[in-house]
Write a protein that holds these residues in place. Structure first.
Motif, PDB file in Angstrom:
ATOM      1  N   CYS A  28       0.811  -1.223   0.000  1.00 54.90           N
ATOM      2  CA  CYS A  28       0.000   0.000   0.000  1.00 54.90           C
ATOM      3  C   CYS A  28       0.840   1.267   0.000  1.00 54.90           C
ATOM      4  O   CYS A  28       0.365   2.332  -0.382  1.00 54.90           O
ATOM      5  CB  CYS A  28      -0.965   0.014   1.184  1.00 54.90           C
ATOM      6  SG  CYS A  28      -0.184   0.300   2.788  1.00 54.90           S
ATOM      7  N   GLY A  29       2.078   1.182   0.470  1.00 51.46           N
ATOM      8  CA  GLY A  29       2.963   2.334   0.533  1.00 51.46           C
ATOM      9  C   GLY A  29       2.789   3.187   1.773  1.00 51.46           C
ATOM     10  O   GLY A  29       3.435   4.217   1.914  1.00 51.46           O
ATOM     11  N   ARG A  30       1.941   2.780   2.693  1.00 55.18           N
ATOM     12  CA  ARG A  30       1.632   3.597   3.872  1.00 55.18           C
ATOM     13  C   ARG A  30       2.394   3.185   5.137  1.00 55.18           C
ATOM     14  O   ARG A  30       2.371   3.894   6.128  1.00 55.18           O
ATOM     15  CB  ARG A  30       0.130   3.557   4.132  1.00 55.18           C
ATOM     16  CG  ARG A  30      -0.665   4.267   3.039  1.00 55.18           C
ATOM     17  CD  ARG A  30      -2.146   3.873   3.077  1.00 55.18           C
ATOM     18  NE  ARG A  30      -2.934   4.611   2.107  1.00 55.18           N
ATOM     19  CZ  ARG A  30      -3.034   4.290   0.821  1.00 55.18           C
ATOM     20  NH1 ARG A  30      -2.376   3.246   0.344  1.00 55.18           N
ATOM     21  NH2 ARG A  30      -3.784   5.001   0.006  1.00 55.18           N
ATOM     22  N   SER A  31       3.079   2.055   5.108  1.00 54.68           N
ATOM     23  CA  SER A  31       3.801   1.555   6.273  1.00 54.68           C
ATOM     24  C   SER A  31       4.929   2.505   6.671  1.00 54.68           C
ATOM     25  O   SER A  31       5.611   3.074   5.824  1.00 54.68           O
ATOM     26  CB  SER A  31       4.394   0.174   5.966  1.00 54.68           C
ATOM     27  OG  SER A  31       5.210  -0.258   7.027  1.00 54.68           O
ATOM     28  N   GLN A  32       5.138   2.652   7.964  1.00 51.68           N
ATOM     29  CA  GLN A  32       6.259   3.428   8.476  1.00 51.68           C
ATOM     30  C   GLN A  32       7.516   2.559   8.594  1.00 51.68           C
ATOM     31  O   GLN A  32       8.571   3.050   8.982  1.00 51.68           O
ATOM     32  CB  GLN A  32       5.901   4.029   9.850  1.00 51.68           C
ATOM     33  CG  GLN A  32       4.767   5.029   9.794  1.00 51.68           C
ATOM     34  CD  GLN A  32       5.101   6.222   8.916  1.00 51.68           C
ATOM     35  OE1 GLN A  32       6.115   6.873   9.107  1.00 51.68           O
ATOM     36  NE2 GLN A  32       4.250   6.488   7.930  1.00 51.68           N
ATOM     37  N   LYS A  33       7.397   1.268   8.286  1.00 49.86           N
ATOM     38  CA  LYS A  33       8.522   0.330   8.364  1.00 49.86           C
ATOM     39  C   LYS A  33       8.890  -0.185   6.977  1.00 49.86           C
ATOM     40  O   LYS A  33       9.236  -1.345   6.810  1.00 49.86           O
ATOM     41  CB  LYS A  33       8.169  -0.834   9.283  1.00 49.86           C
ATOM     42  CG  LYS A  33       7.969  -0.421  10.721  1.00 49.86           C
ATOM     43  CD  LYS A  33       7.719  -1.609  11.597  1.00 49.86           C
ATOM     44  CE  LYS A  33       7.562  -1.157  13.047  1.00 49.86           C
ATOM     45  NZ  LYS A  33       7.336  -2.275  13.946  1.00 49.86           N
ATOM     46  N   GLN A  34       8.820   0.680   5.975  1.00 51.59           N
ATOM     47  CA  GLN A  34       9.103   0.309   4.591  1.00 51.59           C
ATOM     48  C   GLN A  34      10.423  -0.425   4.465  1.00 51.59           C
ATOM     49  O   GLN A  34      11.364  -0.108   5.162  1.00 51.59           O
ATOM     50  CB  GLN A  34       9.134   1.565   3.710  1.00 51.59           C
ATOM     51  CG  GLN A  34       7.809   2.206   3.504  1.00 51.59           C
ATOM     52  CD  GLN A  34       6.858   1.366   2.693  1.00 51.59           C
ATOM     53  OE1 GLN A  34       7.233   0.530   1.872  1.00 51.59           O
ATOM     54  NE2 GLN A  34       5.590   1.558   2.934  1.00 51.59           N
ATOM     55  N   PRO A  35      10.470  -1.416   3.602  1.00 53.30           N
ATOM     56  CA  PRO A  35       9.453  -1.853   2.666  1.00 53.30           C
ATOM     57  C   PRO A  35       8.534  -2.933   3.234  1.00 53.30           C
ATOM     58  O   PRO A  35       7.819  -3.605   2.499  1.00 53.30           O
ATOM     59  CB  PRO A  35      10.283  -2.408   1.509  1.00 53.30           C
ATOM     60  CG  PRO A  35      11.460  -3.026   2.200  1.00 53.30           C
ATOM     61  CD  PRO A  35      11.752  -2.082   3.353  1.00 53.30           C
ATOM     62  N   PHE A  36       8.564  -3.081   4.552  1.00 59.18           N
ATOM     63  CA  PHE A  36       7.779  -4.132   5.187  1.00 59.18           C
ATOM     64  C   PHE A  36       6.499  -3.581   5.806  1.00 59.18           C
ATOM     65  O   PHE A  36       6.397  -2.394   6.123  1.00 59.18           O
ATOM     66  CB  PHE A  36       8.633  -4.863   6.232  1.00 59.18           C
ATOM     67  CG  PHE A  36       9.871  -5.459   5.633  1.00 59.18           C
ATOM     68  CD1 PHE A  36       9.778  -6.526   4.761  1.00 59.18           C
ATOM     69  CD2 PHE A  36      11.112  -4.925   5.898  1.00 59.18           C
ATOM     70  CE1 PHE A  36      10.910  -7.070   4.175  1.00 59.18           C
ATOM     71  CE2 PHE A  36      12.263  -5.458   5.320  1.00 59.18           C
ATOM     72  CZ  PHE A  36      12.161  -6.527   4.452  1.00 59.18           C
ATOM     73  N   CYS A  37       5.529  -4.437   5.979  1.00 61.38           N
ATOM     74  CA  CYS A  37       4.202  -4.069   6.478  1.00 61.38           C
ATOM     75  C   CYS A  37       4.218  -3.801   7.981  1.00 61.38           C
ATOM     76  O   CYS A  37       4.854  -4.522   8.742  1.00 61.38           O
ATOM     77  CB  CYS A  37       3.236  -5.208   6.179  1.00 61.38           C
ATOM     78  SG  CYS A  37       1.573  -4.929   6.782  1.00 61.38           S
ATOM     79  N   ASP A  38       3.493  -2.754   8.378  1.00 62.41           N
ATOM     80  CA  ASP A  38       3.281  -2.477   9.799  1.00 62.41           C
ATOM     81  C   ASP A  38       1.794  -2.418  10.134  1.00 62.41           C
ATOM     82  O   ASP A  38       1.411  -1.986  11.212  1.00 62.41           O
ATOM     83  CB  ASP A  38       3.983  -1.186  10.229  1.00 62.41           C
ATOM     84  CG  ASP A  38       3.352   0.070   9.631  1.00 62.41           C
ATOM     85  OD1 ASP A  38       2.376  -0.025   8.863  1.00 62.41           O
ATOM     86  OD2 ASP A  38       3.851   1.164   9.936  1.00 62.41           O
ATOM     87  N   GLY A  39       0.945  -2.826   9.195  1.00 60.35           N
ATOM     88  CA  GLY A  39      -0.501  -2.831   9.423  1.00 60.35           C
ATOM     89  C   GLY A  39      -1.204  -1.574   8.954  1.00 60.35           C
ATOM     90  O   GLY A  39      -2.413  -1.463   9.086  1.00 60.35           O
ATOM     91  N   ALA A  40      -0.471  -0.617   8.378  1.00 57.21           N
ATOM     92  CA  ALA A  40      -1.064   0.652   7.945  1.00 57.21           C
ATOM     93  C   ALA A  40      -2.043   0.483   6.785  1.00 57.21           C
ATOM     94  O   ALA A  40      -2.782   1.410   6.463  1.00 57.21           O
ATOM     95  CB  ALA A  40       0.034   1.641   7.553  1.00 57.21           C
ATOM     96  N   HIS A  41      -2.074  -0.698   6.183  1.00 61.16           N
ATOM     97  CA  HIS A  41      -2.975  -0.949   5.061  1.00 61.16           C
ATOM     98  C   HIS A  41      -4.434  -1.144   5.493  1.00 61.16           C
ATOM     99  O   HIS A  41      -5.320  -1.151   4.645  1.00 61.16           O
ATOM    100  CB  HIS A  41      -2.531  -2.198   4.292  1.00 61.16           C
ATOM    101  CG  HIS A  41      -2.615  -3.446   5.117  1.00 61.16           C
ATOM    102  ND1 HIS A  41      -1.620  -3.816   6.000  1.00 61.16           N
ATOM    103  CD2 HIS A  41      -3.583  -4.381   5.217  1.00 61.16           C
ATOM    104  CE1 HIS A  41      -1.970  -4.947   6.594  1.00 61.16           C
ATOM    105  NE2 HIS A  41      -3.165  -5.312   6.138  1.00 61.16           N
ATOM    106  N   GLN A  42      -4.670  -1.282   6.770  1.00 54.60           N
ATOM    107  CA  GLN A  42      -6.028  -1.539   7.257  1.00 54.60           C
ATOM    108  C   GLN A  42      -7.005  -0.521   6.690  1.00 54.60           C
ATOM    109  O   GLN A  42      -6.790   0.677   6.777  1.00 54.60           O
ATOM    110  CB  GLN A  42      -6.069  -1.508   8.789  1.00 54.60           C
ATOM    111  CG  GLN A  42      -5.230  -2.577   9.455  1.00 54.60           C
ATOM    112  CD  GLN A  42      -5.687  -3.985   9.133  1.00 54.60           C
ATOM    113  OE1 GLN A  42      -6.874  -4.284   9.044  1.00 54.60           O
ATOM    114  NE2 GLN A  42      -4.731  -4.873   8.942  1.00 54.60           N
ATOM    115  N   GLY A  43      -8.064  -1.012   6.062  1.00 56.48           N
ATOM    116  CA  GLY A  43      -9.088  -0.157   5.501  1.00 56.48           C
ATOM    117  C   GLY A  43      -8.829   0.304   4.073  1.00 56.48           C
ATOM    118  O   GLY A  43      -9.667   0.965   3.473  1.00 56.48           O
ATOM    119  N   THR A  44      -7.661  -0.046   3.520  1.00 58.33           N
ATOM    120  CA  THR A  44      -7.335   0.388   2.156  1.00 58.33           C
ATOM    121  C   THR A  44      -7.795  -0.611   1.100  1.00 58.33           C
ATOM    122  O   THR A  44      -7.868  -0.266  -0.072  1.00 58.33           O
ATOM    123  CB  THR A  44      -5.821   0.582   1.967  1.00 58.33           C
ATOM    124  OG1 THR A  44      -5.172  -0.702   2.079  1.00 58.33           O
ATOM    125  CG2 THR A  44      -5.241   1.568   2.952  1.00 58.33           C
TER     126      THR A  44
END
Length: 80
Positions: A28-44
């Motif tokens: 999604c590109g929204r994670s603060q731990k790029q390039p890995f997921c931090d859960g920021a994709h929730q709801g996208t």
């Protein structure tokens, strides 16, 4: 309907991967731990990509989120 991914970085992330280890690549590109997921994709409507490293070493993971070779950089950022 899913939101569009955002460009996290206009170039690749160089990361160390460990053979056999599972990773979750942020799509999604929204994670603060790029390039890995931090859960920021929730709801996208965009889910992370789970992948297992086939070998250990330094790899370029896509930062623009437009690659055709997820999670790896394929140079797509050069034509954005």
């Amino acid at each position: 309907m899913a939101e569009e991914p955002v460009v996290a970085q206009p170039g690749p992330y160089q990361v160390e991967l460990v053979e056999g280890k599972a990773y979750f690549y942020c799509r999604c590109g929204r994670s603060q731990k790029q390039p890995f997921c931090d859960g920021a994709h929730q709801g996208t409507g965009i889910d992370p990509l789970r992948f297992v490293a086939e070998s250990s070493g330094t790899f370029n993971l896509c930062g623009c989120k437009d690659t055709d070779d997820e999670p790896f950089c394929d140079g797509s950022h050069n034509i954005l």
